[in-house]
Design a protein around this motif. Sequence first.
Motif, PDB file in Angstrom:
ATOM      1  N   GLY A 196       0.580  -1.146  -0.144  1.00  0.00           N
ATOM      2  CA  GLY A 196      -0.192  -0.385   0.013  1.00  0.00           C
ATOM      3  C   GLY A 196       0.514   1.449  -0.127  1.00  0.00           C
ATOM      4  N   PRO A 197       0.288   2.142   0.111  1.00  0.00           N
ATOM      5  CA  PRO A 197       0.898   3.798  -0.114  1.00  0.00           C
ATOM      6  C   PRO A 197       1.836   3.632   1.031  1.00  0.00           C
ATOM      7  N   ASP A 198       1.719   3.431   2.463  1.00  0.00           N
ATOM      8  CA  ASP A 198       2.458   3.154   3.775  1.00  0.00           C
ATOM      9  C   ASP A 198       3.509   2.289   3.541  1.00  0.00           C
ATOM     10  N   GLY A 199       3.596   1.086   2.017  1.00  0.00           N
ATOM     11  CA  GLY A 199       4.537   0.319   2.469  1.00  0.00           C
ATOM     12  C   GLY A 199       4.293  -0.819   3.161  1.00  0.00           C
ATOM     13  N   ALA A 200       2.667  -0.427   3.696  1.00  0.00           N
ATOM     14  CA  ALA A 200       2.184  -1.791   4.511  1.00  0.00           C
ATOM     15  C   ALA A 200       2.053  -3.009   3.623  1.00  0.00           C
ATOM     16  N   PRO A 201       1.687  -4.301   4.092  1.00  0.00           N
ATOM     17  CA  PRO A 201       1.610  -5.349   2.588  1.00  0.00           C
ATOM     18  C   PRO A 201      -0.123  -5.084   2.428  1.00  0.00           C
ATOM     19  N   THR A 202      -0.553  -5.548   1.083  1.00  0.00           N
ATOM     20  CA  THR A 202      -1.964  -5.868   1.318  1.00  0.00           C
ATOM     21  C   THR A 202      -2.210  -6.637   0.626  1.00  0.00           C
ATOM     22  N   GLU A 203      -3.705  -6.688   0.072  1.00  0.00           N
ATOM     23  CA  GLU A 203      -4.088  -8.005  -0.812  1.00  0.00           C
ATOM     24  C   GLU A 203      -5.173  -7.009  -1.931  1.00  0.00           C
ATOM     25  N   LEU A 204      -5.388  -7.327  -2.967  1.00  0.00           N
ATOM     26  CA  LEU A 204      -6.309  -6.576  -3.971  1.00  0.00           C
ATOM     27  C   LEU A 204      -8.309  -7.356  -2.821  1.00  0.00           C
ATOM     28  N   SER A 205      -8.294  -8.860  -2.717  1.00  0.00           N
ATOM     29  CA  SER A 205      -9.510  -9.267  -1.274  1.00  0.00           C
ATOM     30  C   SER A 205      -9.453  -8.823  -0.468  1.00  0.00           C
ATOM     31  N   ALA A 206      -8.820  -7.230   0.117  1.00  0.00           N
ATOM     32  CA  ALA A 206      -8.441  -6.296   0.891  1.00  0.00           C
ATOM     33  C   ALA A 206     -10.744  -5.485   0.523  1.00  0.00           C
ATOM     34  N   LEU A 207     -10.173  -5.386  -0.905  1.00  0.00           N
ATOM     35  CA  LEU A 207     -10.979  -4.463  -1.497  1.00  0.00           C
ATOM     36  C   LEU A 207     -12.089  -5.305  -2.183  1.00  0.00           C
ATOM     37  N   ASP A 208     -12.378  -6.004  -1.413  1.00  0.00           N
ATOM     38  CA  ASP A 208     -13.573  -7.397  -1.990  1.00  0.00           C
ATOM     39  C   ASP A 208     -15.286  -6.508  -1.772  1.00  0.00           C
ATOM     40  N   GLY A 209     -15.717  -6.310  -2.157  1.00  0.00           N
ATOM     41  CA  GLY A 209     -17.413  -5.795  -2.277  1.00  0.00           C
ATOM     42  C   GLY A 209     -16.662  -4.387  -3.266  1.00  0.00           C
ATOM     43  N   LYS A 210     -16.078  -4.301  -3.593  1.00  0.00           N
ATOM     44  CA  LYS A 210     -15.939  -3.491  -4.922  1.00  0.00           C
ATOM     45  C   LYS A 210     -15.941  -4.038  -6.520  1.00  0.00           C
ATOM     46  N   LEU A 211     -15.608  -3.030  -7.016  1.00  0.00           N
ATOM     47  CA  LEU A 211     -15.985  -3.250  -8.544  1.00  0.00           C
ATOM     48  C   LEU A 211     -15.016  -2.465  -8.793  1.00  0.00           C
ATOM     49  N   ARG A 212     -12.975  -3.285  -9.143  1.00  0.00           N
ATOM     50  CA  ARG A 212     -12.526  -3.002  -8.908  1.00  0.00           C
ATOM     51  C   ARG A 212     -11.319  -3.373 -10.939  1.00  0.00           C
ATOM     52  N   LEU A 213     -10.632  -1.944 -11.539  1.00  0.00           N
ATOM     53  CA  LEU A 213     -10.340  -1.922 -12.618  1.00  0.00           C
ATOM     54  C   LEU A 213      -8.540  -1.880 -12.044  1.00  0.00           C
ATOM     55  N   VAL A 214      -8.603  -3.234 -12.245  1.00  0.00           N
ATOM     56  CA  VAL A 214      -6.949  -3.403 -11.570  1.00  0.00           C
ATOM     57  C   VAL A 214      -5.338  -3.181 -12.914  1.00  0.00           C
ATOM     58  N   ASN A 215      -4.990  -2.217 -12.741  1.00  0.00           N
ATOM     59  CA  ASN A 215      -4.049  -2.001 -13.495  1.00  0.00           C
ATOM     60  C   ASN A 215      -2.621  -2.097 -13.360  1.00  0.00           C
ATOM     61  N   LEU A 216      -2.253  -2.739 -14.645  1.00  0.00           N
ATOM     62  CA  LEU A 216      -0.274  -2.542 -14.102  1.00  0.00           C
ATOM     63  C   LEU A 216       0.574  -1.964 -14.585  1.00  0.00           C
ATOM     64  N   TRP A 217       0.777  -1.570 -14.015  1.00  0.00           N
ATOM     65  CA  TRP A 217       2.384   0.168 -15.045  1.00  0.00           C
ATOM     66  C   TRP A 217       3.280  -0.080 -14.596  1.00  0.00           C
ATOM     67  N   ALA A 218       3.765   0.803 -15.361  1.00  0.00           N
ATOM     68  CA  ALA A 218       5.626   1.532 -14.882  1.00  0.00           C
ATOM     69  C   ALA A 218       5.833   2.071 -15.179  1.00  0.00           C
ATOM     70  N   THR A 219       6.694   3.283 -15.061  1.00  0.00           N
ATOM     71  CA  THR A 219       7.181   4.287 -15.764  1.00  0.00           C
ATOM     72  C   THR A 219       8.439   4.421 -16.627  1.00  0.00           C
TER      73      THR A 219
END
Length: 216
Positions: free
Chosen positions: A80-103
């Motif tokens: 996450g933004p604070d560097g803490a581990p998270t998972e996509l499943s933590a956002l279950d309950g929402k429709l998610r547009l999951v985008n993979l990107w790089a600079t």
Amino acid sequence: MRANPKILIAGGVFAAALLGGFALYGTGRNLGNLMGLGPTGPCAEAAPTAARLAPLARGAVAAFEAWPAPKPAPALAFKGPDGAPTELSALDGKLRLVNLWATWCAPCKAEMPALDRLQADLGGDRFQVVAINVETRNLDKPPAWFKANGITGLTYYGDPEGKVLPALQSAAGSTGLPTTALVDAKGCMLGVMKGPAEWSGEEGKRLIRAALGEGA
């Protein structure tokens, strides 16, 4: 009345073939499709939603591939933004547009403002754009790019361990960047976009609203 032996034999052959096919493929989905019952399995309930999306894949989102038989999204773990581990499943309950990107991906950077606008316009309790940076080096560069380019609506997510990219691309059947998957509130992949899109345009918003069960 005596049964016709030929009919009994034919019926037995068909039943054996049906059971043999089920044993060979081993899933309810294949048996359901064989019998004309449509998709089955953990994401069967998502099939009508995906079917609604297919005719809306036009214009700026014409390359979106709506899947007739949605399947579970892979278990994605990232930071996450604070560097803490998270998972996509933590956002279950929402429709998610999951985008993979790089600079280092020019098309990724070009579409990022549109994803930011989409989040600003439609993001909330029911929908979120989940943009995951896949770089494993110079980890201060991607969030600095966000700031320098005015990307303020998106939460910054990163995958410094490099596990998300192969997992999602394998599930999506994609080999390049950006790769974007639409995942419903129960964790089922409704479809995928291989390449960039103007997500904040009317066609993109119409697609997202349809996935949410809302009118155009």
